[in-house]
Design a protein around this motif. Structure first.
Motif, PDB file in Angstrom:
ATOM      1  N   GLY A 170       0.862  -1.188   0.000  1.00 17.71           N
ATOM      2  CA  GLY A 170       0.000   0.000   0.000  1.00 17.71           C
ATOM      3  C   GLY A 170       0.888   1.224   0.000  1.00 17.71           C
ATOM      4  N   THR A 171       0.662   2.165   0.891  1.00 11.71           N
ATOM      5  CA  THR A 171       1.550   3.338   0.950  1.00 11.71           C
ATOM      6  C   THR A 171       2.606   3.107   2.027  1.00 11.71           C
ATOM      7  OG1 THR A 171      -0.193   4.781   0.174  1.00 11.71           O
ATOM      8  CG2 THR A 171       1.667   5.835   1.249  1.00 11.71           C
ATOM      9  N   ILE A 172       3.846   3.035   1.566  1.00 15.17           N
ATOM     10  CA  ILE A 172       5.003   2.790   2.434  1.00 15.17           C
ATOM     11  C   ILE A 172       5.849   4.066   2.394  1.00 15.17           C
ATOM     12  CG2 ILE A 172       7.004   1.279   2.814  1.00 15.17           C
ATOM     13  CD1 ILE A 172       4.401  -0.363   2.756  1.00 15.17           C
ATOM     14  N   ARG A 192      -2.708  13.004   5.827  1.00 17.38           N
ATOM     15  CA  ARG A 192      -3.772  12.631   6.780  1.00 17.38           C
ATOM     16  C   ARG A 192      -4.846  11.792   6.101  1.00 17.38           C
ATOM     17  NH1 ARG A 192      -4.029  18.018   9.113  1.00 17.38           N
ATOM     18  NH2 ARG A 192      -2.364  18.037  10.635  1.00 17.38           N
ATOM     19  N   TYR A 193      -5.182  12.181   4.872  1.00 20.26           N
ATOM     20  CA  TYR A 193      -6.188  11.428   4.112  1.00 20.26           C
ATOM     21  C   TYR A 193      -5.716   9.981   3.893  1.00 20.26           C
ATOM     22  CZ  TYR A 193      -8.718   9.584   0.122  1.00 20.26           C
ATOM     23  OH  TYR A 193      -9.423   8.755  -0.701  1.00 20.26           O
ATOM     24  N   LEU A 204      -5.422  -0.220   9.846  1.00 17.55           N
ATOM     25  CA  LEU A 204      -4.441  -0.430  10.923  1.00 17.55           C
ATOM     26  C   LEU A 204      -3.891   0.892  11.471  1.00 17.55           C
ATOM     27  CD1 LEU A 204      -2.463  -3.660   9.869  1.00 17.55           C
ATOM     28  CD2 LEU A 204      -4.331  -3.421  11.510  1.00 17.55           C
ATOM     29  N   GLY A 205      -4.309   2.019  10.896  1.00 17.88           N
ATOM     30  CA  GLY A 205      -4.086   3.316  11.520  1.00 17.88           C
ATOM     31  C   GLY A 205      -2.750   3.976  11.266  1.00 17.88           C
ATOM     32  N   ARG A 206      -1.960   3.442  10.347  1.00 20.36           N
ATOM     33  CA  ARG A 206      -0.676   4.101  10.051  1.00 20.36           C
ATOM     34  C   ARG A 206      -0.256   3.744   8.629  1.00 20.36           C
ATOM     35  NH1 ARG A 206       3.536   0.444   9.768  1.00 20.36           N
ATOM     36  NH2 ARG A 206       3.167  -1.572  10.759  1.00 20.36           N
ATOM     37  N   LEU A 207       0.597   4.582   8.056  1.00 17.87           N
ATOM     38  CA  LEU A 207       1.217   4.231   6.772  1.00 17.87           C
ATOM     39  C   LEU A 207       2.325   3.207   7.034  1.00 17.87           C
ATOM     40  CD1 LEU A 207       1.301   7.757   5.088  1.00 17.87           C
ATOM     41  CD2 LEU A 207      -0.402   5.935   4.842  1.00 17.87           C
ATOM     42  N   GLN A 253       6.040   1.153   6.724  1.00 14.16           N
ATOM     43  CA  GLN A 253       7.482   1.414   6.742  1.00 14.16           C
ATOM     44  C   GLN A 253       8.142   0.334   5.873  1.00 14.16           C
ATOM     45  OE1 GLN A 253       9.051   3.913   8.134  1.00 14.16           O
ATOM     46  NE2 GLN A 253       7.339   4.768   9.319  1.00 14.16           N
ATOM     47  N   PRO A 254       9.326   0.625   5.292  1.00 17.66           N
ATOM     48  CA  PRO A 254       9.999  -0.390   4.465  1.00 17.66           C
ATOM     49  C   PRO A 254      10.107  -1.745   5.172  1.00 17.66           C
ATOM     50  CG  PRO A 254      11.105   1.708   4.235  1.00 17.66           C
ATOM     51  CD  PRO A 254      10.036   1.920   5.276  1.00 17.66           C
ATOM     52  N   GLN A 255      10.325  -1.708   6.477  1.00 15.91           N
ATOM     53  CA  GLN A 255      10.463  -2.959   7.248  1.00 15.91           C
ATOM     54  C   GLN A 255       9.201  -3.834   7.145  1.00 15.91           C
ATOM     55  OE1 GLN A 255      13.324  -3.810   8.517  1.00 15.91           O
ATOM     56  NE2 GLN A 255      12.554  -5.736   9.358  1.00 15.91           N
ATOM     57  N   ASP A 256       8.044  -3.204   6.920  1.00 15.67           N
ATOM     58  CA  ASP A 256       6.795  -3.977   6.807  1.00 15.67           C
ATOM     59  C   ASP A 256       6.813  -4.916   5.599  1.00 15.67           C
ATOM     60  OD1 ASP A 256       5.365  -2.932   9.062  1.00 15.67           O
ATOM     61  OD2 ASP A 256       5.070  -1.067   7.933  1.00 15.67           O
ATOM     62  N   MET A 257       7.713  -4.651   4.640  1.00 12.65           N
ATOM     63  CA  MET A 257       7.765  -5.492   3.434  1.00 12.65           C
ATOM     64  C   MET A 257       8.708  -6.678   3.597  1.00 12.65           C
ATOM     65  SD  MET A 257       5.535  -4.043   1.728  1.00 12.65           S
ATOM     66  CE  MET A 257       5.637  -5.306   0.472  1.00 12.65           C
ATOM     67  N   VAL A 258       9.474  -6.704   4.696  1.00  5.47           N
ATOM     68  CA  VAL A 258      10.504  -7.741   4.835  1.00  5.47           C
ATOM     69  C   VAL A 258       9.876  -9.123   5.090  1.00  5.47           C
ATOM     70  CG1 VAL A 258      12.477  -8.537   6.203  1.00  5.47           C
ATOM     71  CG2 VAL A 258      12.295  -6.117   5.556  1.00  5.47           C
ATOM     72  N   GLY A 259       8.981  -9.203   6.070  1.00  7.06           N
ATOM     73  CA  GLY A 259       8.368 -10.500   6.399  1.00  7.06           C
ATOM     74  C   GLY A 259       7.672 -11.117   5.190  1.00  7.06           C
TER      75      GLY A 259
END
Ligand code: NAI
Ligand SMILES: C[C@H](O)[C@@H]1OC(=O)[C@H](O)[C@@H]1O
Length: 256
Positions: A189-191, A207-208, A215-218, A220-226
């Motif tokens: 999505g938006t990272i 904000r939009y 999940l309430g946040r944009l 981070q690159p780390q989210d793509m690792v798993g």
């Protein structure tokens, strides 16, 4: 944590920054040796290599513009020379120069196509040929996007490339299945990376975008690792090919 990619040789395009860099280092944390492709940012690539080596893994940086077909064969031959082969290939390099549709400069459209789609084609083809030669299968992962499924007012040149990359993984999954090579797409999505730094400097827009994510946040690159390690690992995803995995905090399904 058990190491899921012990002994594997991973090649990541556009790994000097952002998602590619996080994924390259994340794979090394899981025991892989890594080739780091970069376009211009040699400092970023060198520091990624240093981080990987500090984890006790081998790493090389290979310069090359993915839009040029010869960069693909060069990247693979340098990787084979330094690491002995390629078991996992992550097609990550991409650009998204936000621009309105009605006055899109032809060169912006063409460059985006060349980097994101032509580049993916050449790179995946070169990696696949090497894996076929090695004869023991492999895993190819392409960074597509939520934008393969939904549009963007200032992304009319970009979203078709991400739909194309998703489609490329579906077709190569069929073409390469007989060689034991799995091909899958990740759809972030938006990272938060350099690719959208300027766009998200607009606080209303940011904000939009945040408000769209259950999940309430944009990301981070780390989210793509798993998710990348999951698709790279035969142990975890050995029967997964031709698949598309959204990694977007739930943004896609959030109609109301
Ligand atoms: N950040 C986001 O919200 C999302 C990103 N993506 C995709 O993820 C991938 C990585 O993007 P980010 O890390 O966010 O962006 P980024 O701008 O932080 O990193 C892109 C990387 O690709 C490299 N690169 C750009 N053009 C290149 C070329 N011609 N040859 C070789 N390397 C090149 C850059 O040097 C950089 O290392 C892209 O394919 C992007 O489309 C997909 C969905 C969302
Ligand atoms: C660059 C954008 O923030 C990002 O790129 C994508 O592929 C996503 O759709 C986001 O719009």
């Amino acid at each position: 944590m058990s190491k899921l990619l012990e002994g594997k040789r991973v090649c990541v395009t556009g790994a000097s920054a952002g998602i590619g860099r996080a994924v390259a280092i994340g794979c090394a944390r899981h025991g892989a040796d890594v080739a780091v492709n970069f376009a211009n940012d040699s400092n970023g690539a060198d520091s990624a290599v240093a981080e990987i080596e500090a984890l006790g893994q081998r790493a090389i940086a290979v310069q090359g513009d993915v839009a040029e077909a010869e960069s693909a064969t060069r990247l693979i031959s340098h990787t084979v020379k330094a690491l002995g082969g390629v078991d996992i290939f992550v097609n990550n390099a991409g650009i998204c120069p936000f621009h309105a549709f009605l006055d899109m400069p032809a060169e912006t459209f063409e460059r985006t196509m060349r980097v994101n789609l032509h580049g993916a084609y050449f790179m995946v083809q070169a990696a696949a040929n090497q894996m076929v030669k090695q004869g023991h299968g492999g895993s190819i992962i392409a960074m597509s996007s939520i934008s393969a499924l939904v549009g963007g007012e200032y992304q009319t040149h970009y979203t078709p490339t991400k739909a194309g990359v998703l489609s490329l993984m579906q077709s190569t999954a069929i073409a390469l299945g007989k060689h034991g090579i799995r091909c899958n797409a990740l759809l972030p999505g938006t990272i938060l990376t350099d690719i959208n730094k300027d766009d998200l400097a607009d606080t209303d827009k940011r904000r939009y975008m945040e408000g769209r994510v259950p999940l309430g946040r944009l990301g981070q690159p780390q989210d793509m690792v798993g998710p990348t390690v999951f698709l790279a690992s035969d142990e975890l995803s050995g029967y997964v090919t031709g698949a598309a995995l959204l990694v977007d905090g739930g943004a896609f399904v959030n109609l109301q």
